[in-house]
Design a protein around this motif. Structure first.
Motif, PDB file in Angstrom:
ATOM      1  N   ASP A 177       0.830  -1.198   0.000  1.00 43.68           N
ATOM      2  CA  ASP A 177       0.000   0.000   0.000  1.00 43.68           C
ATOM      3  C   ASP A 177       0.866   1.251   0.000  1.00 43.68           C
ATOM      4  O   ASP A 177       1.940   1.280   0.613  1.00 43.68           O
ATOM      5  N   PHE A 178       0.374   2.292  -0.671  1.00 42.77           N
ATOM      6  CA  PHE A 178       1.039   3.597  -0.660  1.00 42.77           C
ATOM      7  C   PHE A 178      -0.039   4.664  -0.716  1.00 42.77           C
ATOM      8  O   PHE A 178      -0.870   4.682  -1.622  1.00 42.77           O
ATOM      9  N   TYR A 179      -0.054   5.533   0.301  1.00 39.94           N
ATOM     10  CA  TYR A 179      -1.042   6.610   0.403  1.00 39.94           C
ATOM     11  C   TYR A 179      -0.331   7.940   0.215  1.00 39.94           C
ATOM     12  O   TYR A 179       0.732   8.177   0.799  1.00 39.94           O
ATOM     13  N   ARG A 180      -0.928   8.807  -0.575  1.00 35.25           N
ATOM     14  CA  ARG A 180      -0.337  10.131  -0.788  1.00 35.25           C
ATOM     15  C   ARG A 180      -1.434  11.156  -1.054  1.00 35.25           C
ATOM     16  O   ARG A 180      -2.404  10.872  -1.763  1.00 35.25           O
ATOM     17  N   LYS A 181      -1.265  12.330  -0.470  1.00 39.31           N
ATOM     18  CA  LYS A 181      -2.163  13.445  -0.752  1.00 39.31           C
ATOM     19  C   LYS A 181      -1.479  14.330  -1.789  1.00 39.31           C
ATOM     20  O   LYS A 181      -0.403  14.866  -1.541  1.00 39.31           O
ATOM     21  N   GLU A 182      -2.118  14.467  -2.950  1.00 34.38           N
ATOM     22  CA  GLU A 182      -1.514  15.217  -4.053  1.00 34.38           C
ATOM     23  C   GLU A 182      -2.003  16.651  -4.076  1.00 34.38           C
ATOM     24  O   GLU A 182      -3.160  16.936  -3.760  1.00 34.38           O
ATOM     25  N   ARG A 183      -1.104  17.568  -4.461  1.00 35.83           N
ATOM     26  CA  ARG A 183      -1.466  18.977  -4.583  1.00 35.83           C
ATOM     27  C   ARG A 183      -2.570  19.154  -5.619  1.00 35.83           C
ATOM     28  O   ARG A 183      -2.581  18.468  -6.653  1.00 35.83           O
ATOM     29  N   PRO A 184      -3.503  20.089  -5.391  1.00 32.78           N
ATOM     30  CA  PRO A 184      -4.625  20.277  -6.323  1.00 32.78           C
ATOM     31  C   PRO A 184      -4.195  20.513  -7.766  1.00 32.78           C
ATOM     32  O   PRO A 184      -4.761  19.916  -8.694  1.00 32.78           O
ATOM     33  N   SER A 185      -3.190  21.350  -8.002  1.00 37.91           N
ATOM     34  CA  SER A 185      -2.775  21.651  -9.374  1.00 37.91           C
ATOM     35  C   SER A 185      -2.220  20.421 -10.076  1.00 37.91           C
ATOM     36  O   SER A 185      -2.471  20.203 -11.273  1.00 37.91           O
ATOM     37  N   VAL A 186      -1.483  19.592  -9.349  1.00 41.28           N
ATOM     38  CA  VAL A 186      -0.915  18.380  -9.939  1.00 41.28           C
ATOM     39  C   VAL A 186      -2.013  17.357 -10.195  1.00 41.28           C
ATOM     40  O   VAL A 186      -2.042  16.691 -11.244  1.00 41.28           O
TER      41      VAL A 186
ATOM     42  N   GLY B 263       5.104   9.592   0.965  1.00 41.83           N
ATOM     43  CA  GLY B 263       3.759   9.144   1.283  1.00 41.83           C
ATOM     44  C   GLY B 263       3.769   8.320   2.556  1.00 41.83           C
ATOM     45  O   GLY B 263       4.695   8.418   3.368  1.00 41.83           O
ATOM     46  N   CYS B 264       2.741   7.501   2.741  1.00 43.69           N
ATOM     47  CA  CYS B 264       2.616   6.623   3.908  1.00 43.69           C
ATOM     48  C   CYS B 264       2.197   5.231   3.443  1.00 43.69           C
ATOM     49  O   CYS B 264       1.757   5.060   2.307  1.00 43.69           O
ATOM     50  N   ILE B 265       2.310   4.258   4.331  1.00 43.13           N
ATOM     51  CA  ILE B 265       1.841   2.909   3.995  1.00 43.13           C
ATOM     52  C   ILE B 265       0.562   2.564   4.743  1.00 43.13           C
ATOM     53  O   ILE B 265       0.056   1.456   4.624  1.00 43.13           O
TER      54      ILE B 265
ATOM     55  N   GLY C 259      -5.412  18.912  -0.261  1.00 41.47           N
ATOM     56  CA  GLY C 259      -4.941  18.044  -1.328  1.00 41.47           C
ATOM     57  C   GLY C 259      -5.945  16.951  -1.641  1.00 41.47           C
ATOM     58  O   GLY C 259      -6.986  16.827  -0.987  1.00 41.47           O
ATOM     59  N   PHE C 260      -5.619  16.141  -2.642  1.00 41.14           N
ATOM     60  CA  PHE C 260      -6.473  15.049  -3.082  1.00 41.14           C
ATOM     61  C   PHE C 260      -5.876  13.719  -2.629  1.00 41.14           C
ATOM     62  O   PHE C 260      -4.703  13.435  -2.893  1.00 41.14           O
ATOM     63  N   LYS C 261      -6.691  12.910  -1.949  1.00 39.97           N
ATOM     64  CA  LYS C 261      -6.208  11.707  -1.269  1.00 39.97           C
ATOM     65  C   LYS C 261      -6.267  10.493  -2.192  1.00 39.97           C
ATOM     66  O   LYS C 261      -7.325  10.167  -2.739  1.00 39.97           O
ATOM     67  N   LEU C 262      -5.129   9.811  -2.327  1.00 40.80           N
ATOM     68  CA  LEU C 262      -5.025   8.661  -3.219  1.00 40.80           C
ATOM     69  C   LEU C 262      -4.385   7.476  -2.503  1.00 40.80           C
ATOM     70  O   LEU C 262      -3.490   7.643  -1.675  1.00 40.80           O
ATOM     71  N   HIS C 263      -4.854   6.299  -2.845  1.00 41.88           N
ATOM     72  CA  HIS C 263      -4.348   5.056  -2.255  1.00 41.88           C
ATOM     73  C   HIS C 263      -3.996   4.096  -3.391  1.00 41.88           C
ATOM     74  O   HIS C 263      -4.855   3.757  -4.209  1.00 41.88           O
ATOM     75  N   LEU C 264      -2.748   3.674  -3.434  1.00 41.47           N
ATOM     76  CA  LEU C 264      -2.300   2.712  -4.443  1.00 41.47           C
ATOM     77  C   LEU C 264      -2.040   1.363  -3.800  1.00 41.47           C
ATOM     78  O   LEU C 264      -1.514   1.286  -2.690  1.00 41.47           O
ATOM     79  N   LYS C 265      -2.402   0.310  -4.511  1.00 36.15           N
ATOM     80  CA  LYS C 265      -1.911  -1.029  -4.191  1.00 36.15           C
ATOM     81  C   LYS C 265      -0.886  -1.363  -5.269  1.00 36.15           C
ATOM     82  O   LYS C 265      -1.240  -1.521  -6.441  1.00 36.15           O
TER      83      LYS C 265
ATOM     84  N   ASP D 242       0.629   3.708 -13.907  1.00 33.68           N
ATOM     85  CA  ASP D 242      -0.484   2.774 -13.722  1.00 33.68           C
ATOM     86  C   ASP D 242      -0.029   1.325 -13.824  1.00 33.68           C
ATOM     87  O   ASP D 242      -0.603   0.437 -13.198  1.00 33.68           O
ATOM     88  N   GLY D 243       1.047   1.073 -14.583  1.00 32.81           N
ATOM     89  CA  GLY D 243       1.558  -0.282 -14.711  1.00 32.81           C
ATOM     90  C   GLY D 243       2.178  -0.823 -13.434  1.00 32.81           C
ATOM     91  O   GLY D 243       2.345  -2.031 -13.288  1.00 32.81           O
ATOM     92  N   ASP D 244       2.530   0.067 -12.495  1.00 33.33           N
ATOM     93  CA  ASP D 244       3.059  -0.353 -11.193  1.00 33.33           C
ATOM     94  C   ASP D 244       1.951  -0.750 -10.225  1.00 33.33           C
ATOM     95  O   ASP D 244       2.249  -1.286  -9.153  1.00 33.33           O
ATOM     96  N   CYS D 245       0.696  -0.465 -10.592  1.00 32.34           N
ATOM     97  CA  CYS D 245      -0.403  -0.553  -9.629  1.00 32.34           C
ATOM     98  C   CYS D 245      -1.381  -1.683  -9.925  1.00 32.34           C
ATOM     99  O   CYS D 245      -1.761  -1.909 -11.077  1.00 32.34           O
ATOM    100  N   LYS D 246      -1.797  -2.360  -8.883  1.00 33.36           N
ATOM    101  CA  LYS D 246      -2.916  -3.296  -8.978  1.00 33.36           C
ATOM    102  C   LYS D 246      -4.222  -2.525  -8.960  1.00 33.36           C
ATOM    103  O   LYS D 246      -5.175  -2.874  -9.651  1.00 33.36           O
ATOM    104  N   SER D 247      -4.262  -1.463  -8.163  1.00 36.46           N
ATOM    105  CA  SER D 247      -5.453  -0.615  -8.105  1.00 36.46           C
ATOM    106  C   SER D 247      -5.078   0.770  -7.598  1.00 36.46           C
ATOM    107  O   SER D 247      -4.052   0.955  -6.943  1.00 36.46           O
ATOM    108  N   ILE D 248      -5.924   1.742  -7.952  1.00 36.26           N
ATOM    109  CA  ILE D 248      -5.798   3.118  -7.465  1.00 36.26           C
ATOM    110  C   ILE D 248      -7.166   3.549  -6.962  1.00 36.26           C
ATOM    111  O   ILE D 248      -8.153   3.443  -7.691  1.00 36.26           O
ATOM    112  N   ASN D 249      -7.206   4.043  -5.733  1.00 32.16           N
ATOM    113  CA  ASN D 249      -8.464   4.544  -5.171  1.00 32.16           C
ATOM    114  C   ASN D 249      -8.342   6.024  -4.845  1.00 32.16           C
ATOM    115  O   ASN D 249      -7.318   6.480  -4.333  1.00 32.16           O
TER     116      ASN D 249
END
Length: 211
Positions: free
Chosen positions: A4-13, A131-133, A145-151, A178-185
């Motif tokens: 898992d990898f959680y990151r809050k992205e800046r609005p412009s990005v 980010g965080c796990i 920011g915008f909250k995203l969670h990657l597996k 996207d090729g690194d990810c099983k899913s993005i939420n």
């Protein structure tokens, strides 16, 4: 096992990289393959470390498809010159497992430490993505920011042992696609509470029904 990898992205990005639901595309999607990217993804990071009592002048650049660092000597560095690669896994193993008695003489450890410490000073010059796990978004509600969670399929975030404060910080090198990810939420902006699968036409992210 996915990481898992959680990151809050800046609005412009976020607005540059992600699309919001519309009549023609009723889902959150990626505009390109890039999910996250270090601020210094395309540049050089010049820095120095001391290894076995000798000062080494080095350059770090993101290489390959954006998932490893190439570490080379600057022109005026002492010989023998260095030229090696570091992956997420290398960074994790070096920072987590190298005995304390060997750290002062290990160029791998000193490079990993320097990159982690410098990121806190200036992420603008960093080839790392922070980010965080675990989901700690509630603790950072003051930061917009915008909250995203990657597996992640294979990549493993590595901990920053030198982070200030109580919250544990983790890094990935260079770029996440996207090729690194099983899913993005997508969990919404700042204090919103959402949970949407992110995908886009042509993306390697599978349809939610197939997850």
């Amino acid at each position: 096992m996915p990481h898992d990898f959680y990151r809050k992205e800046r609005p412009s990005v976020f607005e540059d990289r992600f699309s919001v639901p519309s009549t023609s595309a009723p889902f959150y999607g990626l505009k390109t393959a890039v999910v996250f990217e270090a601020k210094n993804f395309t540049g050089e990071k010049r820095f120095s470390v001391t290894v076995a009592g000798a000062k080494r002048m080095l350059i770090a650049t993101v290489a390959g498809d954006g998932f490893f660092l190439l570490i080379k000597s600057q022109a005026k560095d002492v010989k023998p010159h260095v030229n090696f690669a570091m992956t997420d896994a290398n960074m994790h193993d070096t920072l987590k497992s190298l005995p304390r008695t060997e750290q002062a003489n290990s160029i791998l450890y000193q490079v990993a430490k320097k990159l982690c410490v410098d990121h806190a000073t200036s992420s603008k010059s960093s080839p790392l993505i922070s980010g965080c796990i675990v989901n700690n978004f509630a603790k950072s509600s003051a930061y917009d920011g915008f909250k995203l969670h990657l597996k992640l399929k294979h990549r493993q975030p590595f901990e920053n042992p030198f982070a200030s404060g109580n919250e544990k910080e983790y890094f990935l090198i260079g770029r996440v696609t996207d090729g690194d990810c099983k899913s993005i939420n997508f969990y919404g902006r700042t204090n919103e509470s959402k949970n949407h699968i992110v995908r886009s036409p042509g993306s390697r992210i599978p349809d939610p029904k197939c997850l």
